[in-house]
Design an enzyme around this catalytic site. Structure first.
Site, short mmCIF file in Angstrom:
data_model
loop_
_atom_site.label_atom_id
_atom_site.label_comp_id
_atom_site.label_asym_id
_atom_site.label_seq_id
_atom_site.Cartn_x
_atom_site.Cartn_y
_atom_site.Cartn_z
N HIS A 45 101.20 -17.48 37.27
CA HIS A 45 100.64 -18.57 38.12
C HIS A 45 99.95 -17.97 39.34
O HIS A 45 100.56 -17.77 40.39
CB HIS A 45 101.77 -19.52 38.55
CG HIS A 45 101.28 -20.81 39.10
ND1 HIS A 45 101.71 -22.03 38.65
CD2 HIS A 45 100.36 -21.10 40.06
CE1 HIS A 45 101.11 -23.01 39.31
NE2 HIS A 45 100.28 -22.46 40.18
N HIS A 47 96.04 -18.09 41.61
CA HIS A 47 94.72 -18.69 41.84
C HIS A 47 93.84 -17.56 42.36
O HIS A 47 93.89 -17.24 43.55
CB HIS A 47 94.82 -19.83 42.86
CG HIS A 47 95.77 -20.93 42.46
ND1 HIS A 47 95.35 -22.06 41.80
CD2 HIS A 47 97.12 -21.07 42.61
CE1 HIS A 47 96.40 -22.86 41.58
NE2 HIS A 47 97.48 -22.28 42.06
N MET A 48 93.07 -16.94 41.47
CA MET A 48 92.27 -15.77 41.86
C MET A 48 91.00 -16.16 42.61
O MET A 48 90.27 -15.29 43.07
CB MET A 48 91.90 -14.93 40.63
CG MET A 48 93.05 -14.13 40.06
SD MET A 48 93.45 -12.66 41.04
CE MET A 48 95.11 -13.01 41.56
N ARG A 49 90.72 -17.51 42.68
CA ARG A 49 89.52 -17.99 43.39
C ARG A 49 88.25 -17.38 42.80
O ARG A 49 88.02 -17.51 41.64
CB ARG A 49 89.64 -17.72 44.90
CG ARG A 49 90.98 -18.13 45.52
CD ARG A 49 91.25 -19.61 45.46
NE ARG A 49 92.36 -20.00 46.31
CZ ARG A 49 93.03 -21.13 46.19
NH1 ARG A 49 92.74 -22.01 45.24
NH2 ARG A 49 94.03 -21.43 47.01
N ASN A 79 92.11 -24.70 38.58
CA ASN A 79 91.61 -25.59 39.63
C ASN A 79 90.62 -24.88 40.54
O ASN A 79 90.72 -24.90 41.76
CB ASN A 79 92.76 -26.20 40.46
CG ASN A 79 93.55 -25.15 41.22
OD1 ASN A 79 93.58 -23.99 40.83
ND2 ASN A 79 94.20 -25.56 42.30
N GLU A 130 97.66 -25.41 35.43
CA GLU A 130 98.59 -26.41 35.83
C GLU A 130 97.95 -27.80 35.81
O GLU A 130 96.90 -28.02 36.39
CB GLU A 130 99.20 -26.12 37.20
CG GLU A 130 98.20 -25.96 38.34
CD GLU A 130 98.91 -25.71 39.69
OE1 GLU A 130 99.73 -26.53 40.14
OE2 GLU A 130 98.63 -24.64 40.26
N HIS A 164 102.35 -29.31 37.35
CA HIS A 164 102.68 -29.36 38.79
C HIS A 164 103.23 -30.77 39.03
O HIS A 164 102.47 -31.73 39.07
CB HIS A 164 101.42 -29.10 39.61
CG HIS A 164 101.61 -29.23 41.09
ND1 HIS A 164 101.13 -28.29 41.98
CD2 HIS A 164 102.19 -30.18 41.84
CE1 HIS A 164 101.43 -28.66 43.22
NE2 HIS A 164 102.07 -29.82 43.16
N HIS A 209 106.49 -23.87 39.60
CA HIS A 209 107.01 -23.82 40.98
C HIS A 209 108.01 -24.91 41.36
O HIS A 209 107.77 -25.66 42.31
CB HIS A 209 105.86 -23.78 41.98
CG HIS A 209 104.72 -24.74 41.75
ND1 HIS A 209 104.91 -26.08 41.58
CD2 HIS A 209 103.38 -24.53 41.66
CE1 HIS A 209 103.72 -26.65 41.42
NE2 HIS A 209 102.79 -25.73 41.45
N ASP A 272 102.39 -18.24 42.40
CA ASP A 272 101.48 -19.30 42.89
C ASP A 272 100.59 -18.75 44.00
O ASP A 272 100.32 -19.44 44.99
CB ASP A 272 102.26 -20.54 43.35
CG ASP A 272 101.36 -21.76 43.49
OD1 ASP A 272 100.17 -21.69 43.14
OD2 ASP A 272 101.85 -22.80 43.98
#
Ligand code: DOR
Ligand code: ZN
Length: 410
Positions: A45, A47-49, A79, A130, A164, A209, A272
């Site tokens: 989990h 978020h590598m952007r 996302n 998620e 989530h 999470h 996360d």
């Protein structure tokens, strides 16, 4: 030293473990004396952007941060801006990672009513979600009817649905304690229960999470917990410290301690990792983005707990490497011939987390000053990726999901 305490040489060729035992002649050797060798972690989990959010993080800095923390595979959440909802967007995301990443990676499919779920499964999506059962930073909350329909579609595809789950009430919170009440632990447990009840029987379901023991108890599916819910409570920060704002929120100290009581039933620890820049966080609490960085500090925090004999080394390996790999269908890394050769080598000494020596682009950490054990050497794909602060060989291997139809098999 292997996690069992046995001392042995690990012989690697072509990215695969060939032999563990007596020394053999090799082209290259790495001196691992005084170090404990762990399987590389799979952080399922992050978020590598990247893309238009590259100011927060990109695949290069995000995976540099991962590797320096003993994580050798990251699973990116969809996302992004825009969210990953088509095979074309998924393929572009994989290309971006292939160009920049220095370790293994996988990309999840976005779960929204208009998303081409089957197309993304064929294009190699690892898991679905998620899935936002409540609104969050860069995620729209979906209502029960929509969730039900989307879960049925994911189940029909044989996919893993990741969720989530939260409940949100009241006006915009102005403090960390208000944030904890607006997205309460009780509400989270209710949301977990509701999602468990509406998901079709037999679906592979994974709860992201979870922040309270009650939520862990309510889940019908695999359970993930984060280092921030395990190591941080909101009382450790000034009331309006936006940097500690995250969804689900940090809880009070009693709830945090309680979460440890279900350590044995937590399947996966994942970070996360959701970095925001210092200027983005330097706004009034009500409008600050939620999310904190954590991919680099996850295993080091857990390793400090191991060194203090609070948890076992075996449980850390299970929750950070073997369970996530098994849930996702990623070949396992370990000490048997045929295992994937991703390893991280840890010294005995505990140090303290110092954000200025971490590698995420955002340059701050909510874990500043906490005890940690960082790896000295990290092996990715059988090659030295990192040694004592230096980055060596990059190995950006893509792990597609089990439904992947490679162009040659189509
Ligand atoms: O705090 C969070 N930040 N929770 C999420 O679910 C999303 C994440 C983000 O992407 O910033
Ligand atoms: Zn989330």
């Amino acid at each position: 030293m292997l996690p069992t305490g046995r001392r042995a040489d690990i012989v690697v060729a072509g990215g695969i473990v060939r032999h563990v035992g007596a020394p053999v002649r090799a082209d290259e050797t790495i001196d691992c004396s005084r170090l404990t060798c762990l399987p590389g972690a799979v952080d399922m989990h992050v978020h590598m952007r990247g893309g238009v959010q590259a100011e927060k993080e990109d695949w290069r800095t995000g995976t540099m941060s991962a590797v320096a923390g003993g994580v050798t595979v990251v699973v990116d959440q969809p996302n992004t801006v825009p969210p990953i909802t088509t095979p074309g967007l998924l393929r572009a995301r994989v290309r971006e990672a292939e160009e920049q990443a220095i370790c293994g990676f996988a990309v999840n499919a976005g779960v929204l009513p208009d998303a081409d779920l089957a197309g993304m499964r064929d294009a190699g999506a690892m898991a679905f979600g998620e899935t936002f059962a409540a609104p969050s930073s860069y995620g729209e909350g979906l209502d029960a009817e929509t969730l039900k329909e989307l879960f049925a579609r994911i189940h029909a595809l044989g996919g893993l649905a990741t969720v989530h789950a939260e409940e949100v009430i009241g006006p915009a919170p102005a403090t960390l304690a208000e944030h904890d009440s607006a997205r309460s632990g009780v509400g989270e447990a209710r949301a977990v229960q509701a999602v468990s009840a509406l998901a079709p029987a037999g679906i592979r379901l994974h709860f992201c999470h979870l922040s309270t023991a009650a939520s862990v108890g309510a889940a019908r599916g695999t359970v993930e917990a984060t280092p921030h819910h395990l190591f941080l409570s909101h009382g450790m920060f000034d009331l309006d410290d936006t940097r500690a704002r995250v969804n689900p929120p940090l809880r009070d100290e009693g709830t945090r301690r309680d979460l440890w009581s279900c350590w044995d039933t937590i399947d996966v620890v994942a970070s996360d990792h959701a970095p925001h820049t210092v200027p983005e966080k330097a706004v009034p609490f009500e409008i600050a983005p939620s999310g904190i960085p954590g991919v680099e500090t996850m295993v080091p925090l857990l390793m400090a707990a191991v060194r203090k004999k609070r948890i076992t080394l075996a449980s850390v390996i299970e929750k950070t490497s073997w369970r996530p790999a098994a849930i996702l269908g990623i070949p396992r890394t370990g000490f048997e011939p045929g295992d994937r050769a991703d390893f991280a080598l840890y010294p005995d000494e505990i140090t303290r987390i110092d954000a200025s020596s971490l590698h995420a682009k955002c340059g701050w950490s909510p874990f500043e000053g906490l005890d940690a054990v960082f790896p000295e050497v990290v092996i990715v794909g059988g090659a030295r990726a990192y040694a004592c602060g230096d980055y060596l060989e990059a190995h950006p291997a893509w792990y597609p999901g089990q439904g992947y139809l490679s162009p040659k098999n189509k």
